[in-house]
Write a protein that holds these residues in place. Structure first.
Motif, PDB file in Angstrom:
ATOM      1  N   THR A  10      -3.250   8.338  -3.080  1.00 28.07           N
ATOM      2  CA  THR A  10      -3.635   7.799  -1.803  1.00 28.07           C
ATOM      3  C   THR A  10      -2.922   7.474  -0.760  1.00 28.07           C
ATOM      4  OG1 THR A  10      -5.384   6.818  -3.793  1.00 28.07           O
ATOM      5  CG2 THR A  10      -4.787   5.591  -1.298  1.00 28.07           C
ATOM      6  N   LEU A  12      -1.307   6.094   2.221  1.00 20.32           N
ATOM      7  CA  LEU A  12      -2.001   4.620   3.090  1.00 20.32           C
ATOM      8  C   LEU A  12      -1.647   4.158   4.453  1.00 20.32           C
ATOM      9  CD1 LEU A  12      -0.150   2.168  -0.573  1.00 20.32           C
ATOM     10  CD2 LEU A  12      -2.911   3.267   0.072  1.00 20.32           C
ATOM     11  N   SER A  13      -1.914   3.778   5.214  1.00 16.86           N
ATOM     12  CA  SER A  13      -2.310   2.990   6.111  1.00 16.86           C
ATOM     13  C   SER A  13      -0.623   2.354   6.977  1.00 16.86           C
ATOM     14  CB  SER A  13      -2.793   2.924   6.711  1.00 16.86           C
ATOM     15  OG  SER A  13      -3.461   1.210   6.166  1.00 16.86           O
ATOM     16  N   HIS A  24       0.252  -1.367   4.187  1.00 13.66           N
ATOM     17  CA  HIS A  24      -1.361  -1.512   3.591  1.00 13.66           C
ATOM     18  C   HIS A  24      -0.257  -0.811   2.199  1.00 13.66           C
ATOM     19  CE1 HIS A  24      -5.296  -2.101   2.059  1.00 13.66           C
ATOM     20  NE2 HIS A  24      -4.689   0.046   1.294  1.00 13.66           N
ATOM     21  N   ILE A  26      -3.378  -1.888  -1.719  1.00 12.81           N
ATOM     22  CA  ILE A  26      -4.197  -2.062  -2.385  1.00 12.81           C
ATOM     23  C   ILE A  26      -4.847  -3.163  -2.610  1.00 12.81           C
ATOM     24  CG2 ILE A  26      -3.031  -3.359  -4.650  1.00 12.81           C
ATOM     25  CD1 ILE A  26      -4.685  -1.169  -6.244  1.00 12.81           C
ATOM     26  N   GLU A  30     -11.008  -0.760  -4.115  1.00 14.45           N
ATOM     27  CA  GLU A  30     -10.958   0.511  -3.960  1.00 14.45           C
ATOM     28  C   GLU A  30     -10.720   1.225  -5.735  1.00 14.45           C
ATOM     29  OE1 GLU A  30      -7.743   1.139  -1.165  1.00 14.45           O
ATOM     30  OE2 GLU A  30      -6.811   0.079  -2.530  1.00 14.45           O
ATOM     31  N   ILE A  63       4.057   2.203  -5.255  1.00 12.12           N
ATOM     32  CA  ILE A  63       4.073   2.244  -4.046  1.00 12.12           C
ATOM     33  C   ILE A  63       5.830   1.792  -3.382  1.00 12.12           C
ATOM     34  CG2 ILE A  63       3.936   1.122  -1.454  1.00 12.12           C
ATOM     35  CD1 ILE A  63       0.810  -0.049  -3.089  1.00 12.12           C
ATOM     36  N   CYS A  92       2.298   6.372   0.572  1.00 12.05           N
ATOM     37  CA  CYS A  92       0.843   6.936  -0.111  1.00 12.05           C
ATOM     38  C   CYS A  92       1.447   6.020  -1.521  1.00 12.05           C
ATOM     39  CB  CYS A  92       0.673   7.632  -0.082  1.00 12.05           C
ATOM     40  SG  CYS A  92       1.754   8.978  -1.837  1.00 12.05           S
ATOM     41  N   ARG A  93       0.452   5.264  -2.076  1.00 11.10           N
ATOM     42  CA  ARG A  93       0.723   4.771  -3.229  1.00 11.10           C
ATOM     43  C   ARG A  93       0.347   6.172  -4.226  1.00 11.10           C
ATOM     44  NH1 ARG A  93      -3.894   1.321  -2.126  1.00 11.10           N
ATOM     45  NH2 ARG A  93      -5.064   2.863  -3.353  1.00 11.10           N
TER      46      ARG A  93
END
Length: 141
Positions: A10, A12-13, A24, A26, A30, A63, A92-93
């Motif tokens: 995912t 991430l911002s 960001h 989690i 989500e 992360i 990202c995660r």
């Protein structure tokens, strides 16, 4: 690809602010949120490798807020690897379901290589299986 297909990445911002970026992690709404057991950070020096580990029941949300870390996941049944490099250049995660072997290597020399794990279970030494790094073949160079 077997169980490795269950790994979710995912993006991430990063929110730039005058005082420094907000990264960001989690949110509980989500799809990769499976509950909360514990959260911890793991530091890894450049070139060092940690692993191999397999969690029998834990789902990890990994992360890398600082540095760059290469994760290698291994599917024992299909004898296949999946490699993901995440961190400051690819924020990202990575959500990793149970029963997947993994190891990771610090790559960044400029910033500390820091892994954050937001896990659905608390650490239990009986829930983890470990192997020496040479027990699963992977060319780390």
């Amino acid at each position: 690809m077997g169980t490795l297909g269950g790994i979710i990445t995912t993006h991430l911002s990063k929110i730039p602010t005058e005082g420094g970026d907000v990264l960001h992690g989690i949110k509980k709404n989500e799809e990769t949120y499976f509950g909360f057991g514990e959260a911890y950070f793991s530091n890894i020096k450049k070139g060092k490798i940690k692993g191999w580990k397999l969690h029998k029941d834990m789902t990890m949300n990994l992360i890398v807020p600082s540095g760059i870390v290469k994760f290698v996941f291994f599917d024992e049944q299909f004898k296949s690897h999946k490699e993901l490099t995440i961190g400051r250049l690819n924020y990202c995660r990575v959500t990793v379901p149970p029963k997947i072997w993994f190891a990771f290597q610090g790559l960044d020399n400029k910033y500390p290589n820091l892994v954050f794990n937001f896990a659905n279970l608390q650490h239990d030494p009986n829930e983890v299986i470990r192997k020496e790094i040479n027990e699963i073949f992977y060319n780390w160079s």
